[in-house]
Design a protein around this motif. Structure first.
Motif, PDB file in Angstrom:
ATOM      1  N   ASN A  38     -46.125  -6.407  23.582  1.00 54.14           N
ATOM      2  CA  ASN A  38     -45.247  -5.947  24.655  1.00 54.14           C
ATOM      3  C   ASN A  38     -45.145  -7.004  25.749  1.00 54.14           C
ATOM      4  O   ASN A  38     -45.105  -6.696  26.926  1.00 54.14           O
ATOM      5  CB  ASN A  38     -45.781  -4.643  25.268  1.00 54.14           C
ATOM      6  CG  ASN A  38     -46.036  -3.584  24.234  1.00 54.14           C
ATOM      7  OD1 ASN A  38     -47.161  -3.454  23.743  1.00 54.14           O
ATOM      8  ND2 ASN A  38     -45.019  -2.845  23.877  1.00 54.14           N
ATOM      9  N   ARG A 122     -51.571  -4.040  22.482  1.00 55.28           N
ATOM     10  CA  ARG A 122     -50.376  -3.195  22.613  1.00 55.28           C
ATOM     11  C   ARG A 122     -50.619  -2.389  23.878  1.00 55.28           C
ATOM     12  O   ARG A 122     -51.729  -1.913  24.105  1.00 55.28           O
ATOM     13  CB  ARG A 122     -50.210  -2.266  21.420  1.00 55.28           C
ATOM     14  CG  ARG A 122     -49.990  -2.994  20.111  1.00 55.28           C
ATOM     15  CD  ARG A 122     -49.929  -2.020  18.934  1.00 55.28           C
ATOM     16  NE  ARG A 122     -49.821  -2.728  17.679  1.00 55.28           N
ATOM     17  CZ  ARG A 122     -48.691  -3.201  17.164  1.00 55.28           C
ATOM     18  NH1 ARG A 122     -47.553  -3.034  17.797  1.00 55.28           N
ATOM     19  NH2 ARG A 122     -48.690  -3.841  16.015  1.00 55.28           N
ATOM     20  N   ALA A 124     -48.753   0.183  27.238  1.00 54.37           N
ATOM     21  CA  ALA A 124     -47.642   0.913  27.852  1.00 54.37           C
ATOM     22  C   ALA A 124     -48.076   1.327  29.247  1.00 54.37           C
ATOM     23  O   ALA A 124     -49.082   2.018  29.403  1.00 54.37           O
ATOM     24  CB  ALA A 124     -47.276   2.134  27.017  1.00 54.37           C
TER      25      ALA A 124
END
Length: 136
Positions: A38, A122, A124
């Motif tokens: 990301n 990864r 978020a």
């Protein structure tokens, strides 16, 4: 603190780097070949993206605290960390000038370690939640 090959300790130490803004510590915890699934646009490599973001947090916020809400280890070696960052928006944050507002937002990181450093991530972050607080 000796972390060795403990992926959970590495993940916790990385959160402390974001909290303190200690960019120099990034090289101890993150592989130069980090794969960031990301990665922010315009960053040259995964480790550079980490450096940019640590610097941006340090520049954009004061009284930064990062609470690790949950940490778990998957059977295939990934560390899952859910966290909450609080602070005061006292500097530029990716083009948004300081507002003096208090912020609180959450995120989840999934890290994979090898040879004592993180090699893959990864993540978020609830940047919508953060942006709403500093632009409302």
């Amino acid at each position: 603190m000796t972390i060795g090959n403990d992926p959970g300790a590495l993940a916790s130490a990385i959160l402390k780097v974001y909290e303190s803004g200690d960019i120099a510590r990034v090289d101890d915890l993150i592989s130069p070949d980090l794969i960031d699934h990301n990665q922010p646009p315009g960053t040259a490599s995964g480790i550079d993206a980490v450096r940019v973001l640590v610097g941006a947090v340090k520049e954009g916020f004061s009284d930064t605290r990062i609470e690790e809400i949950f940490q778990g280890l998957t059977t295939d070696g990934w560390v899952v960390s859910q966290w909450r960052m609080t602070g005061v928006h006292t500097g530029d944050w990716f083009g948004t000038p300081a507002t003096g507002r208090s912020v609180s937002f959450t995120g989840i990181d999934l890290w994979r370690a090898a040879d004592g450093r993180m090699v893959e991530v990864r993540h978020a972050e609830d940047l919508f939640q953060l942006q709403a607080q500093i632009t409302a």
